[in-house]
Design a protein around this motif. Structure first.
Motif, PDB file in Angstrom:
ATOM      1  N   ASP A  97       0.846  -1.191   0.000  1.00 45.85           N
ATOM      2  CA  ASP A  97       0.000   0.000   0.000  1.00 45.85           C
ATOM      3  C   ASP A  97       0.889   1.251   0.000  1.00 45.85           C
ATOM      4  OD1 ASP A  97      -1.768   2.148   0.810  1.00 45.85           O
ATOM      5  OD2 ASP A  97      -3.180   0.605   1.481  1.00 45.85           O
ATOM      6  N   SER A  98       0.651   2.136  -0.950  1.00 44.35           N
ATOM      7  CA  SER A  98       1.461   3.354  -1.051  1.00 44.35           C
ATOM      8  C   SER A  98       1.334   4.222   0.195  1.00 44.35           C
ATOM      9  CB  SER A  98       1.043   4.155  -2.289  1.00 44.35           C
ATOM     10  OG  SER A  98      -0.333   4.524  -2.211  1.00 44.35           O
ATOM     11  N   ARG A  99       0.184   4.145   0.870  1.00 43.67           N
ATOM     12  CA  ARG A  99      -0.008   4.937   2.092  1.00 43.67           C
ATOM     13  C   ARG A  99       0.836   4.399   3.235  1.00 43.67           C
ATOM     14  NH1 ARG A  99      -6.420   4.322   1.581  1.00 43.67           N
ATOM     15  NH2 ARG A  99      -5.615   2.274   0.924  1.00 43.67           N
ATOM     16  N   ALA A 100       1.091   3.084   3.233  1.00 46.07           N
ATOM     17  CA  ALA A 100       1.979   2.490   4.232  1.00 46.07           C
ATOM     18  C   ALA A 100       3.418   2.935   3.965  1.00 46.07           C
ATOM     19  CB  ALA A 100       1.874   0.966   4.193  1.00 46.07           C
ATOM     20  N   ARG A 101       3.809   2.949   2.698  1.00 45.68           N
ATOM     21  CA  ARG A 101       5.151   3.430   2.340  1.00 45.68           C
ATOM     22  C   ARG A 101       5.341   4.875   2.778  1.00 45.68           C
ATOM     23  NH1 ARG A 101       8.234   0.436  -1.164  1.00 45.68           N
ATOM     24  NH2 ARG A 101       7.173  -1.215  -2.364  1.00 45.68           N
ATOM     25  N   GLU A 160       8.114   6.423   5.366  1.00 44.38           N
ATOM     26  CA  GLU A 160       9.075   7.425   4.910  1.00 44.38           C
ATOM     27  C   GLU A 160       8.985   8.702   5.725  1.00 44.38           C
ATOM     28  OE1 GLU A 160       7.979   7.621   0.836  1.00 44.38           O
ATOM     29  OE2 GLU A 160       9.035   5.757   0.284  1.00 44.38           O
ATOM     30  N   GLN A 161       7.772   9.087   6.117  1.00 44.95           N
ATOM     31  CA  GLN A 161       7.605  10.281   6.949  1.00 44.95           C
ATOM     32  C   GLN A 161       8.226  10.097   8.326  1.00 44.95           C
ATOM     33  OE1 GLN A 161       3.333  10.855   6.767  1.00 44.95           O
ATOM     34  NE2 GLN A 161       3.493  12.303   5.051  1.00 44.95           N
ATOM     35  N   LEU A 162       8.313   8.834   8.779  1.00 44.18           N
ATOM     36  CA  LEU A 162       8.963   8.540  10.060  1.00 44.18           C
ATOM     37  C   LEU A 162      10.474   8.402   9.908  1.00 44.18           C
ATOM     38  CD1 LEU A 162       8.296   7.923  13.072  1.00 44.18           C
ATOM     39  CD2 LEU A 162       8.212   5.500  12.443  1.00 44.18           C
TER      40      LEU A 162
END
Length: 257
Positions: free
Chosen positions: A46-50, A54-56
């Motif tokens: 899921d791109s939202r999981a990626r 990445e934001q973390l």
């Protein structure tokens, strides 16, 4: 250099939760752990999981969805499921040294604002706790200070549990629950404290987890606890009576060396 601990994370689609866990464990302690993930019905990451990873500041390099069959024949120290469905389907997975079931809400179906970031934070906290507990268990046992022992035994529940374990050799949670007539969560909480202090060690045998005195305890600790047993505590006698009258007590193999 000692061999790294191998951990396999599982969920149904291997799209978000197990991918997050894989990336987080690699990020948290790459020196001691090798992390993998798979799905019983894999899809795409899921791109939202990626994005949440990445934001973390956690690398998503190499993450891709994989079927469980990719790991056929491989051995893992821990197999950890992240949803109820995968826990049920993989409860008898071969090659698992220890099987652990976690359950996190699927962010794809959640109505919560920032569901992916929230799920990532929950998994991150669990990963950090997992690493802390497992690394501490593997570390050489340090000298148990007298004050630590007395703090352990200052609580009535922990004192009764410890006396029973000393006398019986080893006991599991359900046996202690029956003997002390306490709730399972309370017994588990106190066992965790006794284990984290270094007084107890656990071992898994099938679906059961047994607790016994840590075999590397200083001699004075075992001597002290054995002397306590000589007091013929009537409360201990009552606890033992309930224990021995327990129906369907779990069977056990011989103690591990």
């Amino acid at each position: 250099m000692s061999q790294k601990t191998r951990v396999l994370f599982l969920c149904v689609a291997n799209a978000a939760r197990s991918q997050m866990a894989e990336a987080l464990l690699r990020h948290t302690d790459p020196e001691h752990y090798e992390a993998y993930s798979a799905g019983t019905q894999p899809g795409e990451v899921d791109s939202r999981a990626r994005l949440a990873l990445e934001q973390l500041g956690v690398s998503t390099e190499g993450l891709h969805s994989k079927p469980l069959e990719v790991f056929d024949g491989q051995q893992f120290d821990y197999v950890i499921t992240l949803c109820d469905k995968s826990a049920f389907e993989c409860s008898t997975l071969p090659g698992a040294g220890e099987y652990i079931a976690w359950d996190f809400e699927d962010p794809a179906s959640s109505r919560q604002v920032n569901a992916y970031r929230h799920c990532l934070q929950q998994i991150h906290e669990r990963i950090k706790m997992f690493v802390l507990v497992k690394n501490k268990a593997k570390a050489p046992l340090q000298m148990l200070a007298p004050v630590t022992l007395f703090k352990c035994l200052a609580d009535d529940t922990r004192a009764r549990m410890t006396q029973l374990i000393v006398q019986e050799g080893e006991l599991c949670v359900c046996e202690l629950t029956a003997a002390l007539e306490e709730s399972q969560p309370k017994i588990s909480r106190h066992l965790a404290q006794l284990r984290s202090s270094g007084l107890l060690q656990d071992r898994r045998a099938g679906q059961w987890v047994y607790y016994r005195l840590h075999p590397q305890l200083p001699a004075w600790v075992a001597e002290t606890l054995n002397q306590v047993l000589k007091a013929d505590d009537p409360q201990l006698a009552e606890d033992r009576l309930r224990l021995h009258g327990m129906r369907d007590r779990p069977g056990r193999s011989s103690l591990c060396n």
